[in-house]
Design an enzyme around this catalytic site. Structure first.
Site, mmCIF file in Angstrom:
data_model
loop_
_atom_site.group_PDB
_atom_site.id
_atom_site.type_symbol
_atom_site.label_atom_id
_atom_site.label_comp_id
_atom_site.label_asym_id
_atom_site.label_seq_id
_atom_site.Cartn_x
_atom_site.Cartn_y
_atom_site.Cartn_z
ATOM 1 N N SER A 77 -6.623 -14.113 8.694
ATOM 2 C CA SER A 77 -6.101 -12.748 8.685
ATOM 3 C C SER A 77 -7.121 -11.785 9.244
ATOM 4 C CB SER A 77 -5.734 -12.335 7.269
ATOM 5 O OG SER A 77 -6.876 -12.333 6.472
ATOM 6 N N GLY B 90 -7.292 -8.508 8.423
ATOM 7 C CA GLY B 90 -7.777 -7.515 7.475
ATOM 8 C C GLY B 90 -7.493 -6.101 7.942
ATOM 9 N N TYR C 146 -5.719 -16.060 -1.243
ATOM 10 C CA TYR C 146 -6.716 -14.995 -1.259
ATOM 11 C C TYR C 146 -7.470 -14.993 -2.580
ATOM 12 C CZ TYR C 146 -4.602 -12.671 2.827
ATOM 13 O OH TYR C 146 -4.142 -12.356 4.086
ATOM 14 N N LYS D 132 -3.028 -19.538 5.117
ATOM 15 C CA LYS D 132 -3.619 -18.315 5.650
ATOM 16 C C LYS D 132 -4.743 -17.889 4.719
ATOM 17 C CE LYS D 132 -2.578 -13.500 6.527
ATOM 18 N NZ LYS D 132 -2.507 -12.599 5.382
ATOM 19 N N LYS E 39 -8.691 -15.492 4.529
ATOM 20 C CA LYS E 39 -9.501 -14.466 5.170
ATOM 21 C C LYS E 39 -10.674 -15.117 5.878
ATOM 22 C CE LYS E 39 -8.244 -10.710 2.129
ATOM 23 N NZ LYS E 39 -8.626 -9.821 1.019
ATOM 24 N N GLY F 133 -1.627 -7.797 11.115
ATOM 25 C CA GLY F 133 -0.665 -6.773 10.760
ATOM 26 C C GLY F 133 -1.115 -5.385 11.152
ATOM 27 N N ARG F 134 -1.960 -4.788 10.297
ATOM 28 C CA ARG F 134 -2.312 -3.391 10.492
ATOM 29 C C ARG F 134 -2.921 -3.111 11.861
ATOM 30 N NH1 ARG F 134 -5.406 -2.746 4.985
ATOM 31 N NH2 ARG F 134 -5.287 -5.020 5.091
ATOM 32 N N ARG G 17 -9.405 -13.880 -5.669
ATOM 33 C CA ARG G 17 -9.491 -12.544 -6.236
ATOM 34 C C ARG G 17 -9.333 -12.630 -7.737
ATOM 35 N NH1 ARG G 17 -5.109 -7.974 -4.467
ATOM 36 N NH2 ARG G 17 -5.633 -6.606 -6.193
ATOM 37 N N HIS H 211 0.810 -1.240 0.000
ATOM 38 C CA HIS H 211 0.000 0.000 0.000
ATOM 39 C C HIS H 211 0.829 1.269 0.000
ATOM 40 C CE1 HIS H 211 -3.107 -2.688 2.241
ATOM 41 N NE2 HIS H 211 -3.210 -2.829 0.954
#
Lengths: 307, 307, 307, 307, 307
Positions: free
Chosen positions: B252, B254, B171, B204, B206, B280-281, B173, B49
């Protein structure tokens, strides 16, 4: 000032002794030796723009020997060029200046919106020519970015195994970005981060403007009030974005411009904590005596001898 | 609780002693050591990001050292990051926390409907940095899925030969899926199955919703009445879809969200038989003291100390 | 005149002794031995245009042996051809003339705007056939230029490791250029620069016209008043654009034309400081006796025996 | 009946002793050992269709161990599955049943008209897991057929060097064919021929219908009156098209269907000289006791114990 | 007649002893041994057209053994086929007839205007099967010609290193040509030249018509009055275009046709100095006794026993 070099080397503690030695060679050569600052002479314009556009204004530059001598005489930290230019003088000037072999290049006889440079040299070439580092350009924002990142990945792994340093030119460009966005502060900081995450030892970016390109980033810059009004602030943010200053970040001079303007930029880089400049066209497209004076002024700014 | 680790290792009986050792390192480190549960700190947002969106809210995070220290101090099982971030601290923090080198990454300076991350590191990099595992992201549903699966195949074979563990971020997508479908229970369970069949040791995904994306699957979920109403039920189904629970599956967190909400999710993961979280975030985008308290609460939930 | 060869070799000081020896072999063979000038016989038209278009006018040329003998008897510096033609005589004529193996070729049974030749030989082939050099064609301006540059990069690295010389045919062509632009002086000079930067020891270009193709270049040629009015001036500029004359640059004769015209061109090349000619169709598409006389006249011009 | 195995092995006389041994392992295991007939259990549906569509109707099948045990208990000749499923039990069940590692797989999260499966395993994986054979799917009729054939070529060469057997799933599919054409007798016979020419030891095709897809083939079938009215006749023609019966050809059961129908098909395969069946969904999507009874009936038909 | 073989071998003087030995094996086997003429049996139609179209008219041909025996019994110089067919008999018939492994093949389940065959075998396969040569098809005129030429380049280099001979099927085809142009005399001669330049030892082309396809070539054929009116004249021109007769050129029979017509063609090939025929469908699509008589007549024509 040797301590500053040791401090910088401590950021590269996962690298082998060979790579540390070569990073130290860059930092301990020329007029800025030991200061932790760098001025590098790059001459890839012959490939990128053609010979006349590069050298007609100062025809001495048609000769590959000219640039070796200029970099040595001006006391630059290193000289960077593509394969042909280095092959033409590496033996003759062996040991007189650290060399950076640019491993990819792009010409303008065929242009495209999403550029992909050609790989034009190898780590083995760098070794046989006695180079301290390899250089590689990536264009974040190009639809070909994967190809460039993966070429760099292989080259960097190989270079590190061989004890070379890795210098990455990270220039946002391509269909993912507006023209103004190529030098937007959010984009330049992002480009520096990408180069750092890809394992660059030295990162080269363009000087950023205060423009904010990406919507999601703009929101963050505004809400967290990242200071980006002055050039020094923007340089500081780019350095911060390069592992909080734990990677060497230098800035490019771009096209030929007014000396006063370039000196002002050097002050901004210095005051923002940047590590120096890579200055091509502004050096070799003028008479040698002028170029030496010009480069010495910039070095003086970085060394703190000139305010 | 050492028996639980032995039990988990028994599921990987075809792996060599080196890989088993490294899986055990993940399971025997930090506050959850020996419980069979994991909380992993991942920091790849700088690449994914950009730096300001990732670190401006808690500027300590610009430094690669910050995250090593956070993961160690909070008692995480492991720390996962791309090449640059690990190179910047692996030597300094050698032996203090198991490392997972993320081998592919994707930036948002060039976006596309069907994403294909760049390979940005190698198994050799993981070895020279002393990592316990390599990490790799696949996007099932992308038109580039073949490329990613085949990159993973080579990396996984190489990693297993070298005694490393393989962690796969799966993931869904891309153009094969609706936005809602990316977290649909049938799709997430399918993504877990694909990762398991590709030879992942740790998967891993979501957290899934109760949405059913694919017509043919919907019919089966309804006719065989697979319970998917609660989060715990959906976690249970994903774990079942990962070789009937014989593969480690973590979830995760998110984007940054309310703490209470994250804790509720952790309870769902625990109650459904999930193996833990990768956060993480929600960890590094807040002050360190807060982050430690937050992570300890989650670990407490997994350890059964907090209901 | 041996000093001139030594002088030329000094420009290649970064090359190994093997490569220097092979460059010297090219310069010390035939009627122009030791003068620093070259006349090379190339016969790749059979592949490029088909057999009848190449040889029907002088049917002896259908035989591969004919061309070896012609090059030897006329006293050329070297003979260049694709794999099949060299295999058919290399053993028989071993040691009688330096050979250049053309490593890529293009046929006209399938045509395209942006040409990409096929790689049709290897450095190993050149070694087993006793060649002094490999030859490779690049088409700057083609959308496939990256592919060609990168093929050349690998081949050149390999050839240099093995002590061979590298001869590059640099012919601007493709969607990036107008038809007139293919021989424009700015474009030909740029093509010579690219070949030099890619590491060519010997560069072959077409004779340039006074046309200026690229806007940005035109501006520079006009403002710096680069002299390009006469052929000799243009040759001089191309030689300058090849590392200020520190690379061997030879010029191609093109399609069959009037003898007087070709001799006039040779005078222009000589007077502009060019290193010689590579003359195919004008030599082998006429009776052998004629061809020998014709080639001797050209050699006489280069040797300064004929004005 | 051991003579029959020796007879079959004689068809593979160009193979090395290792490969012959592994073909023999397939033919000498289970209830049909020594008869020259095979019933193989394949479980790749988890990857191909997702976990719930594959296993929800008989949830035991979520576990990789279930299928090893089913294949062993039912007396199948071999068990075939992708990497993950085999890794999860190969060590535990070592030596109890011959294993076939499926080296490519395709999921339905991203669908396309011309399918290209991902390569998801390697010959080295097959060796380290103790497999007797590798399996590979080709889709003749797909625009990607070259890619698949060339992947198979490399894998087959490698597998044969290592003494493994090569099993090829040859399923016509893609833009070159109508839906009905995928099982047309001319197309299935052609697909068997292609697999045989590519060097397959064991060929798996779908049961053909009497439809004729390709105009040029239709003319020949009609003029030479190839008998294709009954299933047995069509099986016979497919076997003939596989080197006149000198390659092992087995037939797939397809989607779950009525037992009586499957048994009828087995009789057709037997009466046409087919070598057996590969039966997945019809086996593992029902309770184990049922599955064993079902498989034993089929084996009985092949063994001639049941008419 | 042994002198003729020695004479032919002298054209391949740059090849190693192994390759010369294998060329000699082709020339010294069968009824035409020592004459310098060849009749080769190729059976790749099973892959190219499917099994029924190839073998239904003479069902013995479904068996790979049939063709070995036919080639041996008829006294052909060699037998050429894809991997599967050779693997099925190479051990059994070891040493009874020189074998040519066809390394690429093309099927018609997926058709395209610009064909690209799949590589379906390797030089290693040829070695382990005891072959004298490898065979490879190129389609000059296809947009994929580069791929084929470069595949051939690698294969030919490898084969020559290993002492094998290289046989090239050069069949003009693709979007660069009209249907009539595929057998035009200028195009066939060009195709032969390309194969020769790519390093083929033996070249196989189709019999040419008197049509002239390419404008630039037409002009030359007419102005230099190349005789192309009779089949013998056209064969002579193709042989001339193959290095003035210093490469072995054989001609294909094409689809099944009237015997008298085929014999007439053989006379044309003989009288034009061609080296023989490669005859597939006209041999194996009729009863064996007929085929032997048919082939013996052709051999008689080449041997000069039949006028």
């Amino acid at each position: 000032m040797a301590d500053r070099v040791q401090e910088i080397l401590s950021w590269y503690s996962s690298d082998n002794a060979g790579t540390k030695t070569n990073i130290a060679r860059l930092l301990r050569h020329g007029k800025l030796a030991g200061t932790g600052k760098l001025v590098v002479l790059p001459v890839d314009q012959g490939f990128e723009h053609g010979p006349a556009r590069s050298f007609a204004s100062n025809p001495g530059g048609y000769s590959p020997l000219y640039h070796f001598q200029l970099a040595i005489d001006a006391g630059c930290n290193a000289y960077a060029a593509p394969l042909g230019f280095l092959e033409a003088g590496a033996s003759q000037y062996a040991g007189q200046i650290p060399l950076i072999l640019k491993l990819n290049s792009h010409d303008t006889l065929h242009d495209e919106k999403d550029p992909l440079p050609s790989v034009t040299g190898s780590v083995n070439d760098a070794l046989r020519l006695g180079c301290a580092a390899v250089g590689f350009t990536i264009y974040p924002g190009s639809s070909h970015c994967n190809t460039m990142y993966e070429q760099l990945r292989e080259i960097a792994e190989d270079a590190k195994d061989c004890g070379l340093a890795v210098v990455v030119w990270s220039y946002p460009r391509g269909s993912g970005l507006s023209k103004e966005g190529e030098t937007a502060i959010d984009v330049v900081a992002y480009a520096a981060q990408i180069a750092a995450q890809l394992g660059a030892h030295v990162i080269k970016v363009k000087l950023p403007t205060a423009h904010l390109e990406q919507g999601a980033a703009k929101k963050v810059y505004e809400s967290t009030r990242v200071p980006i009004a002055t050039l020094a602030e923007r340089v500081k943010h780019v350095v911060q974005s390069s592992f909080d200053g734990r990677r060497i970040v230098i800035f490019s001079g771009g096209a030929k411009s007014e000396d006063a303007h370039v000196f002002e930029e050097a002050r901004g880089i210095r005051d923002g904590g940047g590590f120096g400049s890579i200055i091509g066209r502004n050096s070799f497209q003028r008479p040698k005596a002028d170029a030496m004076k010009f480069l010495h002024t910039i070095m003086g700014i970085y060394a703190g001898e000139i305010q």
